[in-house]
Scaffold this active site. Structure first.
Site, PDB file in Angstrom:
ATOM      1  CE  LYS A  78      -6.518  32.489  37.470  1.00  0.00           C
ATOM      2  NZ  LYS A  78      -6.163  31.066  37.646  1.00  0.00           N
ATOM      3  CG  ASP A 112      -6.603  28.772  34.586  1.00  0.00           C
ATOM      4  OD1 ASP A 112      -6.840  27.633  34.160  1.00  0.00           O
ATOM      5  OD2 ASP A 112      -5.972  28.988  35.639  1.00  0.00           O
ATOM      6  CG  MET A 113     -12.396  32.891  30.504  1.00  0.00           C
ATOM      7  SD  MET A 113     -11.478  33.658  29.136  1.00  0.00           S
ATOM      8  CE  MET A 113     -11.864  32.544  27.779  1.00  0.00           C
ATOM      9  NE  ARG A 162      -9.857  23.708  33.541  1.00  0.00           N
ATOM     10  CZ  ARG A 162      -8.808  24.468  33.881  1.00  0.00           C
ATOM     11  NH1 ARG A 162      -8.941  25.766  34.072  1.00  0.00           N
ATOM     12  NH2 ARG A 162      -7.621  23.920  34.003  1.00  0.00           N
ATOM     13  CB  ALA A 167     -14.035  32.101  39.568  1.00  0.00           C
ATOM     14  CB  THR A 204     -18.729  21.423  38.208  1.00  0.00           C
ATOM     15  OG1 THR A 204     -19.616  21.903  39.214  1.00  0.00           O
ATOM     16  CG2 THR A 204     -19.206  20.053  37.732  1.00  0.00           C
ATOM     17  CG  HIS A 205     -15.826  21.296  43.258  1.00  0.00           C
ATOM     18  ND1 HIS A 205     -15.648  22.620  42.932  1.00  0.00           N
ATOM     19  CD2 HIS A 205     -14.605  20.723  43.215  1.00  0.00           C
ATOM     20  CE1 HIS A 205     -14.368  22.841  42.707  1.00  0.00           C
ATOM     21  NE2 HIS A 205     -13.716  21.716  42.864  1.00  0.00           N
ATOM     22  NE  ARG A 266      -9.831  33.191  43.252  1.00  0.00           N
ATOM     23  CZ  ARG A 266      -8.619  33.647  42.961  1.00  0.00           C
ATOM     24  NH1 ARG A 266      -8.282  34.875  43.303  1.00  0.00           N
ATOM     25  NH2 ARG A 266      -7.744  32.893  42.330  1.00  0.00           N
ATOM     26  NE  ARG A 267     -11.359  27.840  45.297  1.00  0.00           N
ATOM     27  CZ  ARG A 267     -10.955  28.653  44.319  1.00  0.00           C
ATOM     28  NH1 ARG A 267      -9.683  28.781  44.030  1.00  0.00           N
ATOM     29  NH2 ARG A 267     -11.815  29.362  43.629  1.00  0.00           N
TER      30      ARG A 267
HETATM   31  C1  LIG Z   1     -10.543  22.465  37.593  1.00  0.00           C
HETATM   32  C2  LIG Z   1     -11.189  23.806  37.694  1.00  0.00           C
HETATM   33  C3  LIG Z   1     -10.703  24.857  36.935  1.00  0.00           C
HETATM   34  C4  LIG Z   1     -11.313  26.107  36.984  1.00  0.00           C
HETATM   35  N1  LIG Z   1     -10.877  27.097  36.141  1.00  0.00           N
HETATM   36  C5  LIG Z   1     -11.528  28.271  36.126  1.00  0.00           C
HETATM   37  C6  LIG Z   1     -11.212  29.284  35.180  1.00  0.00           C
HETATM   38  O1  LIG Z   1     -10.295  29.125  34.357  1.00  0.00           O
HETATM   39  N2  LIG Z   1     -11.911  30.439  35.201  1.00  0.00           N
HETATM   40  C7  LIG Z   1     -12.931  30.646  36.094  1.00  0.00           C
HETATM   41  O2  LIG Z   1     -13.564  31.704  36.053  1.00  0.00           O
HETATM   42  N3  LIG Z   1     -13.245  29.714  37.019  1.00  0.00           N
HETATM   43  C8  LIG Z   1     -12.583  28.536  37.054  1.00  0.00           C
HETATM   44  N4  LIG Z   1     -12.935  27.586  37.966  1.00  0.00           N
HETATM   45  C9  LIG Z   1     -13.846  27.946  39.082  1.00  0.00           C
HETATM   46  C10 LIG Z   1     -15.301  27.775  38.733  1.00  0.00           C
HETATM   47  O3  LIG Z   1     -15.674  28.743  37.787  1.00  0.00           O
HETATM   48  C11 LIG Z   1     -16.189  27.920  39.989  1.00  0.00           C
HETATM   49  O4  LIG Z   1     -16.035  29.190  40.536  1.00  0.00           O
HETATM   50  C12 LIG Z   1     -15.879  26.897  41.071  1.00  0.00           C
HETATM   51  O5  LIG Z   1     -15.529  25.661  40.539  1.00  0.00           O
HETATM   52  C13 LIG Z   1     -17.108  26.687  41.969  1.00  0.00           C
HETATM   53  O6  LIG Z   1     -18.191  26.234  41.202  1.00  0.00           O
HETATM   54  P1  LIG Z   1     -18.740  24.716  41.189  1.00  0.00           P
HETATM   55  O7  LIG Z   1     -18.905  24.317  39.777  1.00  0.00           O
HETATM   56  O8  LIG Z   1     -17.894  23.833  41.981  1.00  0.00           O
HETATM   57  O9  LIG Z   1     -20.222  24.858  41.736  1.00  0.00           O
HETATM   58  P2  LIG Z   1     -20.850  25.547  43.001  1.00  0.00           P
HETATM   59  O10 LIG Z   1     -22.301  25.649  42.693  1.00  0.00           O
HETATM   60  O11 LIG Z   1     -20.118  26.779  43.403  1.00  0.00           O
HETATM   61  O12 LIG Z   1     -20.628  24.480  44.121  1.00  0.00           O
HETATM   62  C14 LIG Z   1     -21.268  23.211  44.058  1.00  0.00           C
HETATM   63  C15 LIG Z   1     -20.848  22.394  45.256  1.00  0.00           C
HETATM   64  O13 LIG Z   1     -19.438  22.143  45.188  1.00  0.00           O
HETATM   65  C16 LIG Z   1     -18.870  22.179  46.478  1.00  0.00           C
HETATM   66  N5  LIG Z   1     -17.896  23.302  46.541  1.00  0.00           N
HETATM   67  C17 LIG Z   1     -17.730  24.304  45.652  1.00  0.00           C
HETATM   68  N6  LIG Z   1     -16.725  25.122  46.032  1.00  0.00           N
HETATM   69  C18 LIG Z   1     -16.268  24.625  47.201  1.00  0.00           C
HETATM   70  C19 LIG Z   1     -15.229  25.011  48.102  1.00  0.00           C
HETATM   71  N7  LIG Z   1     -14.458  26.081  47.911  1.00  0.00           N
HETATM   72  N8  LIG Z   1     -15.035  24.264  49.199  1.00  0.00           N
HETATM   73  C20 LIG Z   1     -15.786  23.153  49.444  1.00  0.00           C
HETATM   74  N9  LIG Z   1     -16.771  22.751  48.632  1.00  0.00           N
HETATM   75  C21 LIG Z   1     -17.003  23.454  47.521  1.00  0.00           C
HETATM   76  C22 LIG Z   1     -20.007  22.357  47.430  1.00  0.00           C
HETATM   77  O14 LIG Z   1     -20.457  21.085  47.806  1.00  0.00           O
HETATM   78  C23 LIG Z   1     -21.043  23.081  46.590  1.00  0.00           C
HETATM   79  O15 LIG Z   1     -22.337  22.892  47.073  1.00  0.00           O
HETATM   80  C24 LIG Z   1     -12.380  26.325  37.887  1.00  0.00           C
HETATM   81  C25 LIG Z   1     -12.870  25.262  38.646  1.00  0.00           C
HETATM   82  C26 LIG Z   1     -12.310  24.022  38.551  1.00  0.00           C
HETATM   83  C27 LIG Z   1     -12.878  22.889  39.353  1.00  0.00           C
END
Ligand SMILES: Cc1cc2nc3c(=O)[nH]c(=O)nc-3n(C[C@H](O)[C@H](O)[C@H](O)COP(=O)(O)OP(=O)(O)OC[C@H]3O[C@@H](n4cnc5c(N)ncnc54)[C@H](O)[C@@H]3O)c2cc1C
Length: 285
Positions: A78, A112-113, A162, A167, A204-205, A266-267
């Site tokens: 960051k 990272d952003m 990416r 977040a 994304t998850h 945060r997680r």
């Molecule tokens: C590799 C990576 C790098 C990232 N880098 C940045 C960045 O540089 N800047 C930035 O602003 N954000 C970053 N993020 C965070 C991102 O912006 C989201 O806030 C975060 O990934 C949650 O969004 P989601 O796409 O998983 O979808 P969501 O809609 O939040 O979640 C979709 C599903 O994923 C699962 N899930 C999500 N979070 C969790 C959790 N904590 N525990 C368990 N299950 C979960 C659940 O099943 C949920 O229903 C990054 C994320 C990843 C994966």
């Protein structure tokens, strides 16, 4: 919390450990499952340029250690940790050292952003260093209105992106207030990147989105090694295993370091089920 042994044990679900040695151990284990990693040293918003220089040195060491232990030198950082709140030029010089080292090791630095207050400066810094060294890429957040333009510009320069949802809490003047709009924009931008991006990363998850990426790639004959999925260490391990076993490229964002508490909280906050998971483990102690 950061020094309590019990709390530290619970945090290992999402954080690789306090030390680089622990993080390397986790990285090797993940590698043996056919999954790549990017290492993140926890800690944002340093209090001085001296602290920023220390953060840079940790990253320089981490890059070399990854390389020496036979892993790909891939790190995520960051800019506020590298001193952006104090001096753009000094921050750039810190990141430049790292990118130069990464280029020499055939590695990669992902910047990272952070919140929208930093977006333009982050893109400028990445673009400038990429022109000189390659070996550096950006992150674009689907929540921001400006992101399509940013992706087009970065892709034109063959800078790796990416894509994530974003977040940070942003005002409606710059970001979609509704999550459904963010999700829809994510899918649109993802398709744009899959068609025109330079080895994009879909971070994304969200299983629904992951499935759309798989379907879109198949439909458009986009090879599985032309892009990668990215997820956070410890989150949706079932989905991670499925993607890896089906031959998709997957990279985990693996954080380590003593300052794990804000990242960990945060997680937990993102998903209430995580709190139950932690509580269950607490009662097992
Ligand atoms: C590799 C990576 C790098 C990232 N880098 C940045 C960045 O540089 N800047 C930035 O602003 N954000 C970053 N993020 C965070 C991102 O912006 C989201 O806030 C975060 O990934 C949650 O969004 P989601 O796409 O998983 O979808 P969501 O809609 O939040 O979640 C979709 C599903 O994923 C699962 N899930 C999500 N979070 C969790 C959790 N904590 N525990 C368990 N299950 C979960 C659940 O099943 C949920 O229903 C990054 C994320 C990843 C994966």
């Amino acid at each position: 919390m950061e020094t309590s042994p019990l709390a530290q044990r619970l945090a290992t679900r999402f954080v690789a450990g306090d030390t680089l040695a622990q993080a390397l151990g986790v990285a090797h284990r993940i590698r043996s499952e056919g999954i790549a990693i990017t290492l993140d040293h926890l800690g944002e918003s340093v209090a001085s340029l001296e602290e920023a220089a220390q953060a840079r040195d940790v990253y320089l060491h981490a890059l070399s250690a990854l390389h020496d232990s036979g892993l790909e030198g891939n790190v995520s950082l960051k800019l506020t940790q590298f001193g952006l709140d104090f001096s753009y030029d000094q921050c750039r010089a810190n990141v430049e050292q790292l990118v130069r080292r990464a280029a020499g090791l055939n590695g990669f630095v992902r910047v990272d952003m952070e919140s929208s207050a930093y977006t333009q400066r982050t893109i400028d810094l990445v673009t400038g260093l990429h022109a000189r060294y390659g070996a550096v890429g950006a992150v674009i957040q689907a929540c921001l209105y400006r992101s399509r333009n940013d992706i087009e510009e970065l892709s034109r320069r063959a800078i790796r992106v990416r894509l994530c949802k974003g977040a940070y809490l942003e005002p409606a003047s710059v970001a979609f207030p509704r999550k459904s709009d963010v999700d829809r924009n994510f899918v649109d931008l993802m398709k744009l990147l899959l068609r025109h991006g330079a080895y994009p990363a879909i971070a994304t998850h969200d299983e629904n989105i992951v499935r759309q990426a798989e379907a879109y790639a198949a439909e458009h004959h986009i090879r599985r090694d032309a892009f990668e999925f990215q997820m956070l260490y410890g989150i949706r391990r079932d989905l991670q295993r499925r993607l890896a076993s089906e031959g998709y490229r997957l990279r985990l964002y693996v954080p380590f370091g003593k300052a794990w508490y804000p990242y960990y909280m945060r997680r937990l906050a993102e998903r209430p089920a995580n709190v139950f998971f932690i509580a269950r483990n607490l009662f097992r102690q």
